[in-house]
Enzyme design. Sequence first.
Site, PDB file in Angstrom:
ATOM      1  N   LYS A 177     130.259  42.730  32.020  1.00 60.55           N
ATOM      2  CA  LYS A 177     129.277  43.799  32.227  1.00 60.55           C
ATOM      3  C   LYS A 177     129.986  45.142  32.086  1.00 60.55           C
ATOM      4  O   LYS A 177     130.673  45.597  32.995  1.00 60.55           O
ATOM      5  CB  LYS A 177     128.629  43.718  33.610  1.00 60.55           C
ATOM      6  CG  LYS A 177     127.402  44.654  33.721  1.00 60.55           C
ATOM      7  CD  LYS A 177     127.128  45.106  35.133  1.00 60.55           C
ATOM      8  CE  LYS A 177     127.743  46.430  35.465  1.00 60.55           C
ATOM      9  NZ  LYS A 177     127.233  47.574  34.674  1.00 60.55           N
ATOM     10  N   GLY A 210     122.566  47.976  34.659  1.00 59.94           N
ATOM     11  CA  GLY A 210     122.850  48.803  35.816  1.00 59.94           C
ATOM     12  C   GLY A 210     123.462  48.029  36.954  1.00 59.94           C
ATOM     13  O   GLY A 210     123.987  46.916  36.790  1.00 59.94           O
ATOM     14  N   GLY A 230     137.027  49.984  39.030  1.00 57.72           N
ATOM     15  CA  GLY A 230     136.127  51.094  39.308  1.00 57.72           C
ATOM     16  C   GLY A 230     136.590  51.870  40.522  1.00 57.72           C
ATOM     17  O   GLY A 230     137.755  51.788  40.931  1.00 57.72           O
ATOM     18  N   SER A 231     135.674  52.586  41.120  1.00 54.90           N
ATOM     19  CA  SER A 231     136.006  53.427  42.264  1.00 54.90           C
ATOM     20  C   SER A 231     136.301  52.585  43.497  1.00 54.90           C
ATOM     21  O   SER A 231     135.848  51.441  43.621  1.00 54.90           O
ATOM     22  CB  SER A 231     134.853  54.387  42.570  1.00 54.90           C
ATOM     23  OG  SER A 231     133.749  53.681  43.121  1.00 54.90           O
ATOM     24  N   GLU A 252     140.712  46.536  40.998  1.00 55.74           N
ATOM     25  CA  GLU A 252     141.628  47.581  40.526  1.00 55.74           C
ATOM     26  C   GLU A 252     140.855  48.880  40.678  1.00 55.74           C
ATOM     27  O   GLU A 252     139.893  49.141  39.950  1.00 55.74           O
ATOM     28  CB  GLU A 252     142.026  47.320  39.080  1.00 55.74           C
ATOM     29  CG  GLU A 252     143.313  48.022  38.684  1.00 55.74           C
ATOM     30  CD  GLU A 252     143.108  49.500  38.430  1.00 55.74           C
ATOM     31  OE1 GLU A 252     143.479  50.313  39.313  1.00 55.74           O
ATOM     32  OE2 GLU A 252     142.582  49.858  37.381  1.00 55.74           O
ATOM     33  N   LEU A 253     141.277  49.694  41.647  1.00 54.86           N
ATOM     34  CA  LEU A 253     140.444  50.799  42.105  1.00 54.86           C
ATOM     35  C   LEU A 253     141.079  52.158  41.797  1.00 54.86           C
ATOM     36  O   LEU A 253     141.815  52.300  40.840  1.00 54.86           O
ATOM     37  CB  LEU A 253     140.162  50.612  43.598  1.00 54.86           C
ATOM     38  CG  LEU A 253     139.615  49.223  43.965  1.00 54.86           C
ATOM     39  CD1 LEU A 253     139.446  49.080  45.460  1.00 54.86           C
ATOM     40  CD2 LEU A 253     138.318  48.937  43.229  1.00 54.86           C
ATOM     41  N   GLY A 254     140.779  53.146  42.619  1.00 56.60           N
ATOM     42  CA  GLY A 254     141.187  54.509  42.322  1.00 56.60           C
ATOM     43  C   GLY A 254     142.626  54.804  42.677  1.00 56.60           C
ATOM     44  O   GLY A 254     143.390  53.949  43.140  1.00 56.60           O
ATOM     45  N   CYS A 286     142.523  56.270  36.344  1.00 58.72           N
ATOM     46  CA  CYS A 286     142.922  55.924  37.710  1.00 58.72           C
ATOM     47  C   CYS A 286     144.378  56.278  37.983  1.00 58.72           C
ATOM     48  O   CYS A 286     144.764  56.533  39.121  1.00 58.72           O
ATOM     49  CB  CYS A 286     142.677  54.445  37.980  1.00 58.72           C
ATOM     50  SG  CYS A 286     143.545  53.324  36.853  1.00 58.72           S
ATOM     51  N   GLU A 380     140.729  61.868  45.210  1.00 57.82           N
ATOM     52  CA  GLU A 380     140.849  61.563  43.787  1.00 57.82           C
ATOM     53  C   GLU A 380     139.831  62.432  43.038  1.00 57.82           C
ATOM     54  O   GLU A 380     138.625  62.254  43.193  1.00 57.82           O
ATOM     55  CB  GLU A 380     140.587  60.086  43.514  1.00 57.82           C
ATOM     56  CG  GLU A 380     140.722  59.730  42.043  1.00 57.82           C
ATOM     57  CD  GLU A 380     140.374  58.278  41.752  1.00 57.82           C
ATOM     58  OE1 GLU A 380     140.940  57.714  40.805  1.00 57.82           O
ATOM     59  OE2 GLU A 380     139.525  57.708  42.465  1.00 57.82           O
ATOM     60  N   VAL A 381     140.304  63.336  42.210  1.00 56.44           N
ATOM     61  CA  VAL A 381     139.421  64.284  41.529  1.00 56.44           C
ATOM     62  C   VAL A 381     138.742  63.640  40.335  1.00 56.44           C
ATOM     63  O   VAL A 381     137.569  63.863  40.062  1.00 56.44           O
ATOM     64  CB  VAL A 381     140.210  65.528  41.086  1.00 56.44           C
ATOM     65  CG1 VAL A 381     139.303  66.500  40.331  1.00 56.44           C
ATOM     66  CG2 VAL A 381     140.843  66.209  42.286  1.00 56.44           C
ATOM     67  N   PHE A 382     139.460  62.854  39.576  1.00 57.37           N
ATOM     68  CA  PHE A 382     138.984  62.231  38.333  1.00 57.37           C
ATOM     69  C   PHE A 382     138.522  63.289  37.343  1.00 57.37           C
ATOM     70  O   PHE A 382     137.467  63.184  36.721  1.00 57.37           O
ATOM     71  CB  PHE A 382     137.875  61.214  38.610  1.00 57.37           C
ATOM     72  CG  PHE A 382     138.071  59.916  37.848  1.00 57.37           C
ATOM     73  CD1 PHE A 382     139.152  59.102  38.136  1.00 57.37           C
ATOM     74  CD2 PHE A 382     137.190  59.528  36.861  1.00 57.37           C
ATOM     75  CE1 PHE A 382     139.347  57.910  37.443  1.00 57.37           C
ATOM     76  CE2 PHE A 382     137.374  58.338  36.163  1.00 57.37           C
ATOM     77  CZ  PHE A 382     138.449  57.544  36.460  1.00 57.37           C
TER      78      PHE A 382
END
Length: 486
Positions: A177, A210, A230-231, A252-254, A286, A380-382
């Site tokens: 997805k 979604g 993702g976040s 696997e995150l921020g 990330c 975390e600004v991204f």
Amino acid sequence: MSFFETQTWNGRIFSGGWREGDGGIADVVAPATGETLAQYGVATPTDLDRAVTEASQAQRVWAAVPFTARAAIFRRAGQLVEEHTPEFISWLAREAGSGVGKAGFEAHLVASEFYSAAAAVEQPYGQLLRSGKPRLSFSRRVPVGVVGVISPFNFPGILSARSLAPALAAGNGVILKPDPRTAVSGGLFLAAIVEAAGFPEGLVHVLPGGADIGAALVDHADVPVISFTGSTAAGRAVGAAGAQKLKRVHLELGGNNALIVLDDVDVEAAASAGAWGSFLHQGQICMTTGRHIVHEAVYDEYVRLLSEKARHIPVGDTGASDVPLGPIIDERQRDKIHALVEGSRAAGATISAGGSYDGLFYQPTVISDSQADHPAFTEEVFGPVAPVIKFSTIEEAVSIARQSDYGLSLGILTRNVMRGLEIADQIPSGIVHINDQTVDDESVAPFGGVGASGTGARFGGAEANLEAFTETQWVTVQGEIERYPF
């Protein structure tokens, strides 16, 4: 008909071939211009149920295919990515706002994932064990069945492929997805690669949609392993939902990654590394360098040089020119970035470069006079934002770096590499780079973080990928039936 002809996939999902999704269609939009590039099919939980059934059946056939034949298919997939890299780059530039250099690097990584998978199927997948009985005892890695992959928008191709390819190499089927903002470069393009390379029909399904389809995938009883990128906030929800089903969930995150600059560096080189770490792909990575921790002896010069670089990096429509930086993915993300920058300004920091935007084009920004509690430093600004803080002692630098809950990537710049390693030993991080910035990836290297940056097995390298996408099975064999006193 050429490879990835739009009429083949436009308005469709990939599930047992190209077909319409039960959720209708949605637009593929270029963030730089707002232009509709194409349409993709929207999947529903009904599509998912059908896909899992087909993938489960195809997986059993796939796992029985001789490893030599499987390796050949993976090599063909890698070749196809290389052959069609210009088309892939074009989609990454237009759909994801990727600069051409970043997009080329990503395409190379995607091809590498398939080549590494080809090598992985030829590797040992178990070990002989000692036993107190006269028998053969060994452990072996067996497929889990069907792996669910949920990937983000920022590096859509590689962050899909790095789970897709090794999960297939381990003998599994895959339900992918992609983020709906990058349904093509994160999913449908890879579906075309899979189809053309010769993977069995029904083994891989690409279901754009979604949050409902993502939740259904995590909840599905016949998908025992989820790979989510993702976040951190979304990852917590995915992890909690998976735990209720006793699933293995790889998160696997921020990150809010630190770059420590010591007083013995070549400051020009350090500022170049810092600019790349903070501004590459508009900071939407990330591993982006989110905290520049700079020794007081070189602080002023570092800020000056970093600001100079920031002011001279072109920003524009990457789909129409080869500018290095493109748009932020959407208005919501742009507004979050700007709020953090303005929050730091209000707290007493100085905007030494940037700090403004035009539409979705955010200027590379340097924030000097940062403090450890300023919003752009703690969160975390991204986005393309480089907060810089001053330190005077190694102990102070370590203390600042350790204040974050994240622990993904750490860079340390120094002429004394052993001192750099000693500092790294004091800071929790899944990745450490001495004399490099924080952004890097290779298909053969284990990738992942600690703390709020993730949990589960690493991605990358035969050992880590086997751990992520297989079960360990203990097997014993003996010549005669064991006699018991019953």
